[in-house]
Motif scaffolding. Structure first.
Motif, PDB file in Angstrom:
ATOM      1  N   UNK A  43       0.856  -1.038  -0.067  1.00 52.17           N
ATOM      2  CA  UNK A  43      -0.081   0.236   0.028  1.00 52.17           C
ATOM      3  C   UNK A  43       0.780   1.192   0.031  1.00 52.17           C
ATOM      4  N   UNK A  44       1.982   1.208   0.784  1.00 50.47           N
ATOM      5  CA  UNK A  44       2.954   2.522   0.900  1.00 50.47           C
ATOM      6  C   UNK A  44       3.397   2.709  -0.386  1.00 50.47           C
ATOM      7  N   UNK A  45       3.905   1.617  -1.169  1.00 44.48           N
ATOM      8  CA  UNK A  45       4.448   2.102  -2.615  1.00 44.48           C
ATOM      9  C   UNK A  45       3.557   2.185  -3.488  1.00 44.48           C
ATOM     10  N   UNK A  46       2.329   1.788  -3.582  1.00 41.06           N
ATOM     11  CA  UNK A  46       1.243   1.689  -4.351  1.00 41.06           C
ATOM     12  C   UNK A  46       0.351   2.737  -4.607  1.00 41.06           C
ATOM     13  N   UNK A  47       0.796   4.041  -3.514  1.00 35.20           N
ATOM     14  CA  UNK A  47       0.045   5.306  -3.340  1.00 35.20           C
ATOM     15  C   UNK A  47      -0.976   5.701  -2.398  1.00 35.20           C
ATOM     16  N   UNK A  48      -0.678   4.682  -1.236  1.00 37.40           N
ATOM     17  CA  UNK A  48      -1.214   5.342   0.078  1.00 37.40           C
ATOM     18  C   UNK A  48      -1.040   6.575   0.379  1.00 37.40           C
ATOM     19  N   UNK A  49      -1.992   7.500   0.476  1.00 36.49           N
ATOM     20  CA  UNK A  49      -2.015   8.854   0.703  1.00 36.49           C
ATOM     21  C   UNK A  49      -1.256   9.170   2.077  1.00 36.49           C
ATOM     22  N   UNK A  50      -0.366  10.145   2.151  1.00 40.77           N
ATOM     23  CA  UNK A  50       0.241  10.282   3.583  1.00 40.77           C
ATOM     24  C   UNK A  50      -0.437  10.499   4.806  1.00 40.77           C
ATOM     25  N   UNK A  51      -1.506  11.338   4.458  1.00 42.33           N
ATOM     26  CA  UNK A  51      -2.467  11.417   5.735  1.00 42.33           C
ATOM     27  C   UNK A  51      -3.034  10.034   6.383  1.00 42.33           C
ATOM     28  N   UNK A  52      -2.834   8.896   5.503  1.00 40.04           N
ATOM     29  CA  UNK A  52      -3.695   7.844   5.741  1.00 40.04           C
ATOM     30  C   UNK A  52      -2.623   6.990   6.285  1.00 40.04           C
ATOM     31  N   UNK A  53      -1.250   7.089   6.253  1.00 39.20           N
ATOM     32  CA  UNK A  53      -0.272   6.032   6.502  1.00 39.20           C
ATOM     33  C   UNK A  53      -0.228   5.820   7.939  1.00 39.20           C
ATOM     34  N   UNK A  54      -0.279   6.615   9.177  1.00 42.08           N
ATOM     35  CA  UNK A  54      -0.708   6.301  10.441  1.00 42.08           C
ATOM     36  C   UNK A  54      -1.749   5.617  10.791  1.00 42.08           C
ATOM     37  N   UNK A  55      -2.848   5.839  10.392  1.00 39.15           N
ATOM     38  CA  UNK A  55      -4.171   5.282  10.704  1.00 39.15           C
ATOM     39  C   UNK A  55      -4.365   3.846  10.115  1.00 39.15           C
ATOM     40  N   UNK A  56      -3.856   3.850   8.615  1.00 42.64           N
ATOM     41  CA  UNK A  56      -3.899   2.325   8.315  1.00 42.64           C
ATOM     42  C   UNK A  56      -2.826   1.508   8.781  1.00 42.64           C
ATOM     43  N   UNK A  57      -1.668   2.041   9.241  1.00 38.42           N
ATOM     44  CA  UNK A  57      -0.659   1.157   9.881  1.00 38.42           C
ATOM     45  C   UNK A  57      -1.255   0.658  11.069  1.00 38.42           C
ATOM     46  N   UNK A  58      -1.914   1.482  11.942  1.00 42.98           N
ATOM     47  CA  UNK A  58      -2.657   1.062  13.314  1.00 42.98           C
ATOM     48  C   UNK A  58      -3.683  -0.039  12.836  1.00 42.98           C
ATOM     49  N   UNK A  59      -4.224   0.146  12.001  1.00 40.72           N
ATOM     50  CA  UNK A  59      -5.533  -0.856  11.531  1.00 40.72           C
ATOM     51  C   UNK A  59      -4.869  -2.114  11.099  1.00 40.72           C
TER      52      UNK A  59
END
Length: 206
Positions: free
Chosen positions: A92-108
């Motif tokens: 997801x990170x290298x596929x275009x995950x928006x910067x603002x969503x990186x922390x919440x998605x990591x927690x999830x």
């Protein structure tokens, strides 16, 4: 609507014992959080609140699967689910995950990986069809969320909605159908053992 039926189903199946009622309440709480996540994700701009609702559902599931069990009984399952989660997050990170969503998605991702690890470890301890249904549901939940994330952030998938929704509802079905009977029975047995051991403990202290 399917999640409402699942909550009603769990309420009707809750055992009259104290352990059974408590287990049923935990399960209904997890399903209610999932239902809230379903509703929130239906509205544009509510992705993060929906993510938080599902994160809470996974935390409740972790607590539910912990009842009567040690934390993460299978270290191999813990390593495997965390490894799968890390790989998925990297995609997801290298596929275009928006910067603002990186922390919440990591927690999830961490929460759902821990939930699956606890479910698998529990199944290995308890054995039996119902416990493995729960573990299968947890793993299917990870698969469903992986498909959703890939479709949303990396590349559109063919028939994405069909695969995401079918795997999601199948996961919840497995968890809801498999959780109550096995765990309530295990917890009731643990309580009985604890009650029978208590007099002996008091005698030894005397």
């Amino acid at each position: 609507l399917a999640m409402v039926f699942a909550i009603v189903f769990v309420a009707l199946r809750a055992r009259p014992s104290r352990a059974g009622r408590a287990f049923g309440l935990w399960l209904m709480a997890a399903l209610a959080c999932s239902l809230a996540g379903d509703v929130l994700l239906m509205f544009p701009g509510y992705f993060v609140p929906g993510l938080v609702a599902f994160l809470l559902a996974h935390l409740v599931y972790i607590g539910l699967f912990k009842r009567g069990m040690p934390w993460f009984p299978s270290r191999g399952a813990l390593a495997a689910t965390l490894g799968v989660g890390a790989v998925m997050y990297g995609v997801l990170w290298f596929g275009g995950l928006p910067v603002a969503l990186r922390a919440p998605v990591a927690a999830y991702v961490l929460a759902i990986a821990l939930m699956a690890a606890q479910a698998i470890g529990r199944a290995r301890r308890l054995g039996g069809r119902h416990a493995w249904m729960v573990a299968g549901g947890a793993c299917t939940f990870m698969l469903s969320d992986a498909l959703l994330a890939l479709n949303r952030f990396v590349q559109p998938l063919p028939l994405a909605q069909l695969w995401v929704l079918s795997s999601y509802y199948f996961a919840q079905f497995l968890i809801a159908c498999g959780a109550c009977p096995e765990s309530a029975k295990a917890e009731s047995n643990a309580e009985l053992k604890g009650d029978s051991a208590a007099p002996a403990s008091r005698t030894s202290r005397a």
